[in-house]
Design a protein around this motif. Structure first.
Motif, PDB file in Angstrom:
ATOM      1  N   ALA A  80       0.802  -1.202   0.000  1.00  0.00           N
ATOM      2  CA  ALA A  80       0.000   0.000   0.000  1.00  0.00           C
ATOM      3  C   ALA A  80       0.850   1.274   0.000  1.00  0.00           C
ATOM      4  O   ALA A  80       0.728   2.117   0.867  1.00  0.00           O
ATOM      5  N   LEU A  81       1.743   1.383  -0.969  1.00  0.00           N
ATOM      6  CA  LEU A  81       2.484   2.632  -1.139  1.00  0.00           C
ATOM      7  C   LEU A  81       1.647   3.555  -2.011  1.00  0.00           C
ATOM      8  O   LEU A  81       0.768   3.105  -2.746  1.00  0.00           O
ATOM      9  N   TYR A  82       1.922   4.862  -1.924  1.00  0.00           N
ATOM     10  CA  TYR A  82       1.212   5.799  -2.784  1.00  0.00           C
ATOM     11  C   TYR A  82       1.880   5.785  -4.143  1.00  0.00           C
ATOM     12  O   TYR A  82       3.040   6.174  -4.267  1.00  0.00           O
ATOM     13  N   PRO A  83       1.158   5.308  -5.186  1.00  0.00           N
ATOM     14  CA  PRO A  83       1.817   5.071  -6.479  1.00  0.00           C
ATOM     15  C   PRO A  83       2.267   6.360  -7.177  1.00  0.00           C
ATOM     16  O   PRO A  83       3.173   6.326  -7.990  1.00  0.00           O
ATOM     17  N   HIS A  84       1.639   7.490  -6.842  1.00  0.00           N
ATOM     18  CA  HIS A  84       1.992   8.725  -7.545  1.00  0.00           C
ATOM     19  C   HIS A  84       3.142   9.458  -6.858  1.00  0.00           C
ATOM     20  O   HIS A  84       3.578  10.496  -7.306  1.00  0.00           O
ATOM     21  N   MET A  85       3.627   8.929  -5.745  1.00  0.00           N
ATOM     22  CA  MET A  85       4.744   9.577  -5.054  1.00  0.00           C
ATOM     23  C   MET A  85       6.006   8.734  -5.225  1.00  0.00           C
ATOM     24  O   MET A  85       5.921   7.518  -5.366  1.00  0.00           O
ATOM     25  N   ASN A  86       7.154   9.389  -5.143  1.00  0.00           N
ATOM     26  CA  ASN A  86       8.389   8.606  -5.196  1.00  0.00           C
ATOM     27  C   ASN A  86       8.708   8.049  -3.805  1.00  0.00           C
ATOM     28  O   ASN A  86       7.955   8.261  -2.849  1.00  0.00           O
ATOM     29  N   VAL A  87       9.821   7.343  -3.705  1.00  0.00           N
ATOM     30  CA  VAL A  87      10.162   6.663  -2.458  1.00  0.00           C
ATOM     31  C   VAL A  87      10.297   7.665  -1.309  1.00  0.00           C
ATOM     32  O   VAL A  87       9.736   7.470  -0.225  1.00  0.00           O
ATOM     33  N   HIS A  88      11.022   8.760  -1.575  1.00  0.00           N
ATOM     34  CA  HIS A  88      11.221   9.768  -0.534  1.00  0.00           C
ATOM     35  C   HIS A  88       9.874  10.302  -0.033  1.00  0.00           C
ATOM     36  O   HIS A  88       9.621  10.375   1.168  1.00  0.00           O
ATOM     37  N   GLU A  89       8.998  10.636  -0.960  1.00  0.00           N
ATOM     38  CA  GLU A  89       7.701  11.212  -0.583  1.00  0.00           C
ATOM     39  C   GLU A  89       6.838  10.209   0.186  1.00  0.00           C
ATOM     40  O   GLU A  89       6.121  10.579   1.107  1.00  0.00           O
ATOM     41  N   ASN A  90       6.939   8.930  -0.204  1.00  0.00           N
ATOM     42  CA  ASN A  90       6.191   7.901   0.524  1.00  0.00           C
ATOM     43  C   ASN A  90       6.636   7.818   1.980  1.00  0.00           C
ATOM     44  O   ASN A  90       5.812   7.753   2.880  1.00  0.00           O
ATOM     45  N   ILE A  91       7.953   7.802   2.170  1.00  0.00           N
ATOM     46  CA  ILE A  91       8.458   7.682   3.544  1.00  0.00           C
ATOM     47  C   ILE A  91       8.148   8.949   4.335  1.00  0.00           C
ATOM     48  O   ILE A  91       7.818   8.893   5.524  1.00  0.00           O
ATOM     49  N   ALA A  92       8.224  10.094   3.660  1.00  0.00           N
ATOM     50  CA  ALA A  92       8.029  11.374   4.340  1.00  0.00           C
ATOM     51  C   ALA A  92       6.569  11.624   4.702  1.00  0.00           C
ATOM     52  O   ALA A  92       6.273  12.444   5.581  1.00  0.00           O
ATOM     53  N   PHE A  93       5.657  10.908   4.047  1.00  0.00           N
ATOM     54  CA  PHE A  93       4.236  11.213   4.158  1.00  0.00           C
ATOM     55  C   PHE A  93       3.714  11.345   5.595  1.00  0.00           C
ATOM     56  O   PHE A  93       3.069  12.346   5.932  1.00  0.00           O
ATOM     57  N   PRO A  94       3.997  10.379   6.469  1.00  0.00           N
ATOM     58  CA  PRO A  94       3.455  10.505   7.838  1.00  0.00           C
ATOM     59  C   PRO A  94       3.973  11.755   8.549  1.00  0.00           C
ATOM     60  O   PRO A  94       3.249  12.357   9.341  1.00  0.00           O
ATOM     61  N   LEU A  95       5.206  12.156   8.247  1.00  0.00           N
ATOM     62  CA  LEU A  95       5.780  13.336   8.903  1.00  0.00           C
ATOM     63  C   LEU A  95       5.114  14.604   8.380  1.00  0.00           C
ATOM     64  O   LEU A  95       4.849  15.535   9.121  1.00  0.00           O
ATOM     65  N   ARG A  96       4.834  14.610   7.054  1.00  0.00           N
ATOM     66  CA  ARG A  96       4.144  15.760   6.464  1.00  0.00           C
ATOM     67  C   ARG A  96       2.790  15.955   7.127  1.00  0.00           C
ATOM     68  O   ARG A  96       2.392  17.076   7.401  1.00  0.00           O
ATOM     69  N   CYS A  97       2.111  14.810   7.356  1.00  0.00           N
ATOM     70  CA  CYS A  97       0.785  14.898   7.972  1.00  0.00           C
ATOM     71  C   CYS A  97       0.878  15.489   9.369  1.00  0.00           C
ATOM     72  O   CYS A  97      -0.052  16.132   9.838  1.00  0.00           O
ATOM     73  N   GLN A  98       2.011  15.234  10.032  1.00  0.00           N
ATOM     74  CA  GLN A  98       2.175  15.750  11.391  1.00  0.00           C
ATOM     75  C   GLN A  98       2.679  17.186  11.388  1.00  0.00           C
ATOM     76  O   GLN A  98       2.857  17.774  12.460  1.00  0.00           O
ATOM     77  N   GLY A  99       2.973  17.720  10.206  1.00  0.00           N
ATOM     78  CA  GLY A  99       3.444  19.093  10.121  1.00  0.00           C
ATOM     79  C   GLY A  99       4.890  19.283  10.549  1.00  0.00           C
ATOM     80  O   GLY A  99       5.289  20.355  10.997  1.00  0.00           O
ATOM     81  N   VAL A 100       5.685  18.228  10.397  1.00  0.00           N
ATOM     82  CA  VAL A 100       7.112  18.339  10.727  1.00  0.00           C
ATOM     83  C   VAL A 100       7.795  19.221   9.671  1.00  0.00           C
ATOM     84  O   VAL A 100       7.432  19.194   8.495  1.00  0.00           O
ATOM     85  N   GLY A 101       8.781  19.987  10.091  1.00  0.00           N
ATOM     86  CA  GLY A 101       9.470  20.914   9.177  1.00  0.00           C
ATOM     87  C   GLY A 101      10.273  20.207   8.107  1.00  0.00           C
ATOM     88  O   GLY A 101      10.682  19.059   8.279  1.00  0.00           O
ATOM     89  N   ARG A 102      10.514  20.935   7.004  1.00  0.00           N
ATOM     90  CA  ARG A 102      11.170  20.349   5.828  1.00  0.00           C
ATOM     91  C   ARG A 102      12.538  19.760   6.138  1.00  0.00           C
ATOM     92  O   ARG A 102      12.854  18.648   5.722  1.00  0.00           O
ATOM     93  N   ALA A 103      13.358  20.521   6.828  1.00  0.00           N
ATOM     94  CA  ALA A 103      14.730  20.091   7.096  1.00  0.00           C
ATOM     95  C   ALA A 103      14.722  18.831   7.965  1.00  0.00           C
ATOM     96  O   ALA A 103      15.461  17.878   7.721  1.00  0.00           O
ATOM     97  N   GLU A 104      13.839  18.848   8.946  1.00  0.00           N
ATOM     98  CA  GLU A 104      13.719  17.709   9.851  1.00  0.00           C
ATOM     99  C   GLU A 104      13.243  16.467   9.087  1.00  0.00           C
ATOM    100  O   GLU A 104      13.731  15.364   9.299  1.00  0.00           O
TER     101      GLU A 104
END
Lengths: 336, 365
Positions: free
Chosen positions: B85-109
């Motif tokens: 169940a990976l997001y097919p339209h995102m690359n590997v980095h974006e897939n892994i980053a997804f939960p952090l994005r949802c939490q509003g973690v900063g870009r650098a972090e």
């Protein structure tokens, strides 16, 4: 039953050479297993023998009769696929009887009953003959599918991973059963699998395929103990054979051209030693035995040890190889 | 990281009880495996811990805090499922980053943490790749990365290796085990594959019909199973059961099986004459000219170093695991000797093991 000969057969799909110049004889009454990873060409070879594909070059003959241009129905083969594909609206009995009821065969009903009952006992489904085929467990369905193949006496039985959709325990039971049934019938079988355990345990001989080529044919012992190449050696053994440069560890004897040694558990001598050159990185408990993962410099080594907790991560060991397989720079095995 | 405590947890679906009255504690940093056949309640248990199902009774504590009725999103738990169940339209980095994005973690972090997880899983070179071209193993590593990047209190895994082929599954097993050794995240792992459970677990809970039948270290469960279904579920091939009827008194050190006498660890518990079974692991049998039991070879399966020999005895069929250098032939009459200190006796009616010296000093968790 018949002797099946594959003579310099090549099969291409577009640019892909699925089978390249394959010659193979399956003698009457033999259980031949083709082993190889996905894409090695084993299913293609089976389909060529069944007549489901036509070769681009070469010939196939059954008992010295060339059948290369015969359609499947004229070849008198019986095929079992991975997916059981039973007739869902028929009972177990009628599924088993189906091949005999083809109009061309005209087998009398009393003879059909006799043969169905005989085969049902063989595959241990005789207590469910009146069940509908859909009301069976996976293992039962596959036994019916195998029974349906066995009810005919074809020139050869062709089986394409017939056990791979079953759970581990049933697979283990059916392995023994299938081998027995084959021996009882004196059947000629060509069996395709990527499971080394099935190949080692059931085959009279194993044929190893590598990218469309047949690279070695031999008894399970021959293939395991005297593989022609690193590729073949890497197909067999649990845990997989360890390949190391010849100078990575002390070796009792190796021919001078050796560049790589292949070490299985039975070649590895292991002693606990504080100054040993190997470090234990992981102990995997498997119950009856442990997988010991070692690091020797930059190399990894996995071997089996008896359980009992003598080894733990961080422990050091002195390792010596006794009678390992030796390979030259091209990956060919050198005779000891 | 966290300790997870289940108190009398229960789940019914209509008339069907999926999990009944289970209580156990998953320790901080532990790799805990729920093992059992399909329909035993293991996935339901995992889903209740994760908050994807509500229990019909009992409580779940996460680090002492009652989370029984909290939403999944409020529990700080990561998941990995069998289907990646990976997001097919995102690359590997974006897939892994997804939960952090949802939490509003900063870009650098985010960048730092994705890189860290990718290094851990050895997929740094794939970060820019599309997920659609990945192999099964790499897809599963990405799914793992997505679960780990959150640094949740606990990680739930539901047959994460089930979709991989056998050879690769073993490799991933070793990898997961090594990974857990490094990060020590509390992990609850569901599988029906006993090999995976044995290879990875700190402790295993064996479930059957909605009940936890036994909890212990892999070796403990292997050596000292409390029930026939536990013993018969574990091992490859699993434990053999040879049936007999003669009664047993406490203190006895042998069983009498239809004219054959087999030594066993001193029994602490007796049994009246009835349906009993001797439990024998395949590697605790040796085949020779003399022994305690007679049999006839029915099948020989070559496995390389070892072979599995199926033997017909008058008490039933038995599988032995012996070195391949011993030459045996189908039909041959043989004698069987047992490693008597390792044998078990079961009551086949209740399915329970009779207590014996074997169970003393066991390290049951």
């Amino acid at each position: 039953m018949a002797e099946v000969v594959v003579d310099r057969v090549t099969k291409r799909f577009g640019d892909v050479e699925a089978n390249r110049d394959i010659s193979l004889t399956v003698p009457n009454g033999e259980f031949m297993v083709l082993l190889g990873p996905t894409g090695a060409g084993k299913t293609t070879l089976l389909r060529l023998i069944a007549g489901l594909e036509r070769p681009d070059a070469g010939n196939i003959s059954f008992d010295e009769r060339i059948v290369t241009d015969d359609p499947p129905a004229q070849r008198n083969v019986s095929v079992v696929f991975q997916q059981y594909s039973l007739y869902p609206h028929l009972t177990v009995f009628d599924n088993l009887a189906f091949p005999l009821r083809a109009p061309a065969r005209r087998v009398p009903e009393i003879e059909i009953r006799r043969r169905v009952e005989e085969v049902a006992r063989l595959v241990r489904i005789d207590h469910k003959l009146t069940n509908s085929a859909v009301r069976l467990s996976g293992g039962e369905m596959q036994r019916v599918a195998i029974g349906r193949a066995l009810i005919r006496r074809p020139s050869i039985y062709l089986m394409d991973e017939p056990l791979s959709s079953l759970d581990a325990k049933l697979r283990a039971d059916l392995r023994v059963e299938l081998k027995h049934i084959q021996a009882d019938l004196g059947a000629t079988v060509l069996y395709v699998t990527h499971d080394q355990v099935e190949a080692l345990s059931m085959a009279s001989r194993i044929g190893i395929l590598e990218r469309g080529r047949l690279v070695q044919v031999g008894t399970p012992q021959e293939i395991y103990e005297r593989p022609a190449s690193m590729y073949v050696a890497g197909r067999l053994g649990i845990p997989p054979i360890n390949f190391l440069p010849v100078d990575a560890l002390p070796v009792d004897s190796a021919p001078s051209q050796t560049t790589i040694v292949g070490a299985r558990t039975e070649h590895i001598e292991l002693l606990p030693a504080i100054d040993g050159q190997a470090e234990v990185v992981l102990v995997e408990h498997l119950g009856g035995e442990d997988f010991l993962h070692l690091r020797v410099g930059e190399h990894k080594l996995v071997t089996l040890v008896p359980p009992g907790g003598h080894w733990h991560s961080g422990a050091r060991a002195r390792v010596r190889l006794c009678g390992p397989l030796c390979f030259d720079a091209a990956g060919k095995r050198l005779a000891a | 990281m966290a300790e997870i405590e289940l108190q009398n947890i229960q789940k019914r679906f209509g008339d069907f009880t999926a999990v009944r009255e289970s209580s156990f504690t998953i320790r901080d940093g532990e790799f805990f495996v729920l093992l059992g056949p399909s329909g035993c309640g293991k996935t339901t248990t995992l889903r209740m811990i994760a908050g994807l199902e509500l229990p019909t009774g009992g409580r779940i504590l996460l680090d002492g805090e009652d989370v029984t009725y909290k939403r999944a999103s409020e529990r700080d738990i990561g998941f990995v499922f069998q289907l990646f169940a990976l997001y097919p339209h995102m690359n590997v980095h974006e897939n892994i980053a997804f939960p952090l994005r949802c939490q509003g973690v900063g870009r650098a972090e985010i960048k730092r943490r994705v890189a860290e997880v990718a290094e851990l899983l050895r997929i740094e070179h794939l970060l820019g790749r599309s997920v659609s071209g990945l192999s099964g193993g790499d897809s599963q590593r990405v799914a793992l990365g997505r679960a780990l990047v959150r640094r949740a209190k606990a990680c739930m895994m539901d047959e994460p290796l089930g979709a991989l082929d056998a050879e690769f599954r073993h490799l991933m097993c070793s990898e997961l085990h090594a990974l857990h050794d490094r990060i020590r995240a509390t992990t609850v792992y569901v599988t029906h594959d006993q090999t995976e459970a044995m290879a990875m677990a700190d402790r295993i809970a064996v479930m059957n019909h909605g009940v936890v039948a036994q909890i212990g270290s892999p070796q403990d469960i292997y050596d000292r199973p409390l029930a026939m279904h536990v013993a018969g579920f574990i091992g490859s091939p699993p434990m053999n059961f040879l049936r007999f009827t003669s009664g047993l008194a406490p203190g006895e050190q042998s069983v009498h099986m239809n004219g054959e006498t087999i030594r066993v660890p001193a029994l602490r518990q007796g049994a009246v004459e009835g349906e009993l079974a001797l439990g024998v692991r395949p590697e605790h049998v040796s085949i020779g000219d003399t022994g305690e039991m007679r049999g006839q070879v029915f099948g020989v399966e070559y496995m390389g170093t070892m072979q599995i020999v199926t033997i017909n005895t008058k008490h039933g069929q038995l599988k032995a695991r012996v070195p391949s250098r011993q030459r045996l032939h189908v039909g041959e009459a043989v004698a069987l000797a047992f490693d008597s200190e390792r044998l078990l006796v079961f009551d086949t009616v209740s399915g329970g093991a009779l207590q014996s010296r074997l169970f003393e000093g066991s390290a049951n968790g």
